[in-house]
Scaffold this active site. Structure first.
Site, PDB file in Angstrom:
ATOM      1  N   ARG A  74      69.004   3.650 -42.981  1.00  0.00           N
ATOM      2  CA  ARG A  74      67.799   3.103 -43.607  1.00  0.00           C
ATOM      3  C   ARG A  74      67.706   1.630 -43.223  1.00  0.00           C
ATOM      4  NH1 ARG A  74      67.183   0.437 -48.870  1.00  0.00           N
ATOM      5  NH2 ARG A  74      65.003   0.528 -49.491  1.00  0.00           N
ATOM      6  N   HIS A 118      60.412  -4.761 -46.642  1.00  0.00           N
ATOM      7  CA  HIS A 118      61.580  -5.235 -47.393  1.00  0.00           C
ATOM      8  C   HIS A 118      61.479  -6.760 -47.465  1.00  0.00           C
ATOM      9  CE1 HIS A 118      65.849  -3.911 -48.645  1.00  0.00           C
ATOM     10  NE2 HIS A 118      65.735  -5.178 -49.015  1.00  0.00           N
ATOM     11  N   GLU A 163      61.638  -2.193 -53.583  1.00  0.00           N
ATOM     12  CA  GLU A 163      61.739  -3.004 -54.800  1.00  0.00           C
ATOM     13  C   GLU A 163      60.577  -3.979 -55.004  1.00  0.00           C
ATOM     14  OE1 GLU A 163      65.532  -4.900 -55.175  1.00  0.00           O
ATOM     15  OE2 GLU A 163      66.657  -3.051 -54.935  1.00  0.00           O
ATOM     16  N   ASN A 292      67.153   2.280 -56.319  1.00  0.00           N
ATOM     17  CA  ASN A 292      68.204   1.304 -55.999  1.00  0.00           C
ATOM     18  C   ASN A 292      68.876   0.928 -57.304  1.00  0.00           C
ATOM     19  OD1 ASN A 292      67.214   1.400 -53.430  1.00  0.00           O
ATOM     20  ND2 ASN A 292      66.613  -0.756 -53.318  1.00  0.00           N
ATOM     21  N   TYR A 294      72.356  -1.102 -59.115  1.00  0.00           N
ATOM     22  CA  TYR A 294      73.565  -1.924 -59.004  1.00  0.00           C
ATOM     23  C   TYR A 294      74.274  -2.135 -60.340  1.00  0.00           C
ATOM     24  CZ  TYR A 294      72.105  -2.963 -54.257  1.00  0.00           C
ATOM     25  OH  TYR A 294      71.757  -2.838 -52.943  1.00  0.00           O
ATOM     26  N   GLU A 368      69.804   2.596 -52.429  1.00  0.00           N
ATOM     27  CA  GLU A 368      70.773   1.494 -52.344  1.00  0.00           C
ATOM     28  C   GLU A 368      71.727   1.568 -53.511  1.00  0.00           C
ATOM     29  OE1 GLU A 368      69.369  -2.595 -52.010  1.00  0.00           O
ATOM     30  OE2 GLU A 368      67.798  -1.929 -50.617  1.00  0.00           O
TER      31      GLU A 368
END
Ligand code: BGC
Length: 472
Positions: A74, A118, A163, A292, A294, A368
């Site tokens: 990606r 991005h 995002e 995504n 985290y 991600e």
């Protein structure tokens, strides 16, 4: 715990973070080139001018991905490399670069998963208002159509935006990201125009390529816990959920502007910039919803006299959380990653299951996930990164559990292939499973890369790589 044979193990990067070659091949500046040249915006004055030099070294990176046995890469396209004026005349050299990259990936059996945006908006478009004006959404759709025509035969998944929360709130409210503006109204305009951009681009991609080629939208869905179960704290967490998640989910997935969002932001705007018919245009349900993930946050309602917080996103002194001054973010609890982010793998499982229940049948991919740690090269020349291996193991376990619970998660992309330019942090934060020596640009796969390759081969979390993970 095993992953299905068709589950995709991939890895991800983004153009400005890895390509370099900022003034080569006809590329013009993006808002990140400008941000990097603005004193004080990036740690250490770092820039993406060279980054990992992937523009020149992509054959080596492709060999690494192939060597690790991964099924997909990606990466994102630099808009100003293929359309130096943001719109109008395309740049054949830029297009040829991405064609060659995609063609070589395909030949190596690696699926190209392309993100169109991005965060590196052509500076010429920011000069005309950037995401605060609707023309940018239309320019984005034209760019998407051009890419579909030029690369449509080679790309396996098309992702419109990465995002949009960051592009809008970090770019236009806190200003910690490019274009570095700190205007709450501009941030909300950007939210809407990014949703519109997704809708128009998804439509253009579908018109050009038919319904077979999957269209993806990648969101960083925020998982926010209330500190207590008091009504005030629950309302504080819901506010973040609305401003962070519903602002994007509802227009794109449901064709609706969240009434709660309108209520929360009423002192900033009446959303008069949303024109008739816009929400229908935004409403292009992606074939794949990219998640995504985290870390998580805990919040509480602000008491009188208590200071407000920025939500851990930047040091400009302005919060990205528009109209959320009455929400206090608590300091994250350890063990933390090098970003100062907490680790809560089970929240990923819950998030995936929750999204699946809300949108039954929706295909998901974790586009991600990963972590920065301050790894060092050991005396044996290797990079032993047990913290990252543990992080990955725990989060991949969460993904496998979500699948067991019925979530339709079909792939996982480790962020990141390489250590790279970590936005306002410059090169200080290392997310790669492959180390980059920024003096020589030499690449060294870390233990985590070997662990991930083992998993991609065996697909079995129970047996993968225990021996060397323990430092053997
Ligand atoms: C972004 C990446 C970034 C990563 C780590 C994500 O928000 O898509 O570009 O490097 O998080 O901060």
């Amino acid at each position: 715990m095993k992953f299905a044979d068709d589950f995709v193990f991939g890895t991800a990067t983004a153009s400005y973070q890895v390509e370099g070659a900022h003034d080569e091949g006809g590329r013009t500046p993006s808002i990140w080139d400008t941000q990097c040249r603005t004193p004080g915006k990036i740690k250490n004055g770092d820039t993406g001018d060279v980054a990992c030099d992937q523009y020149h070294r992509w054959p080596e990176d492709l060999e690494i991905i192939k060597g690790l046995g991964l099924g997909a890469y990606r990466f994102s396209i630099s808009w100003s490399r293929v359309l130096p004026q943001g719109l109008g005349e395309p740049n054949p050299e830029g297009i040829a670069y991405y064609r060659e990259l995609c063609r070589s990936l395909k030949q190596a059996g690696i699926s190209p998963v392309v993100t169109l945006y991005h965060w590196d908006l052509p500076q010429v478009l920011e000069d005309r208002g950037g995401w605060t004006v609707r023309e940018t959404a239309y320019a984005f759709a034209d760019y998407a159509r051009l890419m579909a025509r030029e690369l449509g035969d080679l790309v396996d998944v098309w992702s419109t935006l990465n995002e949009p929360w960051c592009s809008s709130y970090l770019g236009y409210a806190s200003g910690v990201h490019a274009p570095g503006r700190t205007e709450p109204l501009a941030a909300l305009q950007a939210v809407h125009h990014l949703n519109l951009a997704h809708g128009l681009a998804a439509r253009a991609l579908r018109e050009e390529l038919g319904d077979e080629v999957p269209v993806c939208l990648t969101l960083n869905l925020h998982v926010t816990h209330p500190l207590t179960d008091s009504a005030e704290d629950i309302a504080a967490a819901r506010k973040i959920d609305v401003v962070g998640n519903e602002a994007f989910l509802m227009p794109v997935m449901e064709g609706v502007l969240s009434p709660e969002l309108v209520e929360i932001t009423r002192e900033v705007t009446d959303w008069g910039f949303v024109q008739e018919g816009d929400l229908e245009l935004c409403h292009q349900v992606p074939d794949i919803l990219g998640v995504n993930y985290y870390s998580t946050s805990t919040v509480k309602a602000r008491q009188e006299g208590e200071a407000s917080t920025s939500g851990g996103h930047g040091e400009t002194g302005v919060s990205p959380w528009v109209a959320c001054d009455d929400v206090v973010f608590l300091p994250p609890e350890g063990p933390l990653t090098a970003m100062g982010w907490n680790q809560e793998p089970d929240a990923l499982r819950r998030l995936l299951v929750q999204v699946s229940r809300r949108y039954p049948g929706q295909e998901l991919m974790v586009t991600e996930n990963g972590a920065a740690f301050s790894d060092e090269v050991s005396s044996d020349g290797q990079v032993h990164d047990p913290d990252r291996v543990a992080y990955l193991r725990q989060h991949l376990t969460a993904v496998a559990q979500a699948v067991e619970e019925g979530a339709q998660v079909t792939g996982y992309f480790l962020w990141s292939l390489l250590d790279n330019f970590e936005w306002s942090w410059g090169y200080q934060k290392r997310f790669g499973m492959v180390r980059v020596d920024y003096e020589t640009l030499e690449r060294t796969p870390k233990d985590s890369a070997k662990w991930y390759a083992d998993l991609a081969r065996s697909r079995d979390l129970d047996t993968v790589g225990e021996d060397w993970v323990a430092g053997a």
